[in-house]
Motif scaffolding. Structure first.
Motif, short mmCIF file in Angstrom:
data_model
loop_
_atom_site.label_atom_id
_atom_site.label_comp_id
_atom_site.label_asym_id
_atom_site.label_seq_id
_atom_site.Cartn_x
_atom_site.Cartn_y
_atom_site.Cartn_z
N GLU A 2 -58.93 18.28 -10.52
CA GLU A 2 -60.28 17.84 -10.85
C GLU A 2 -60.75 18.53 -12.13
N LYS A 8 -63.64 15.93 -18.59
CA LYS A 8 -63.46 14.49 -18.37
C LYS A 8 -63.81 13.71 -19.64
N ARG A 12 -61.25 11.30 -21.64
CA ARG A 12 -61.50 9.89 -21.97
C ARG A 12 -61.29 9.63 -23.46
N GLY A 71 -61.42 9.77 -12.40
CA GLY A 71 -61.45 11.16 -12.83
C GLY A 71 -60.36 12.03 -12.24
N TYR A 74 -57.24 11.85 -14.44
CA TYR A 74 -57.35 12.13 -15.87
C TYR A 74 -56.35 13.20 -16.32
#
Length: 111
Positions: A2, A8, A12, A71, A74
């Motif tokens: 996480e 995050k 992206r 997420g 990622y």
């Protein structure tokens, strides 16, 4: 793994960069096919078929690797891009120290 909100956001941005690099790779392949066609007078239908297959294959590859990623995925996505050379050590600098260190360590273990 996480990621934090800021990590995050960085992921992206890097995933967008990765998609563009994947498209560049596809475009280079198409250009090589078209250059062969133009220079060697390759058969038109055969050339069209090769271009179509390259684009179709690349589109499926990009979709399977980047579409609908949440997420939780990622980190693994960025790790795969990092290992493939789509993003560099310079690109991962905006990540938190922990994430950056893990990316580098996982890459070393994969190689």
């Amino acid at each position: 793994m996480e990621l934090s909100k800021s990590d995050k956001k960085t992921a992206r941005i890097l995933m967008d960069k990765g998609i563009l690099k994947e498209i560049e790779i596809c475009n280079a392949s198409v250009l090589a096919i078209l250059t062969d066609w133009k220079n060697d007078k390759k058969e038109t239908r055969e050339t069209y078929g090769k271009v179509y297959e390259i684009v179709k294959k690349n589109d499926k590859y990009i979709a399977s690797n980047y579409d609908g990623i949440t997420g939780i995925h990622y980190f693994n996505t960025v790790l795969n891009m990092y290992c493939k050379g789509l993003v560099t050590e310079e690109d991962i600098k905006p990540f938190s120290e922990t994430i950056r260190e893990r990316l580098i360590a996982f890459k070393k273990n994969r190689i």
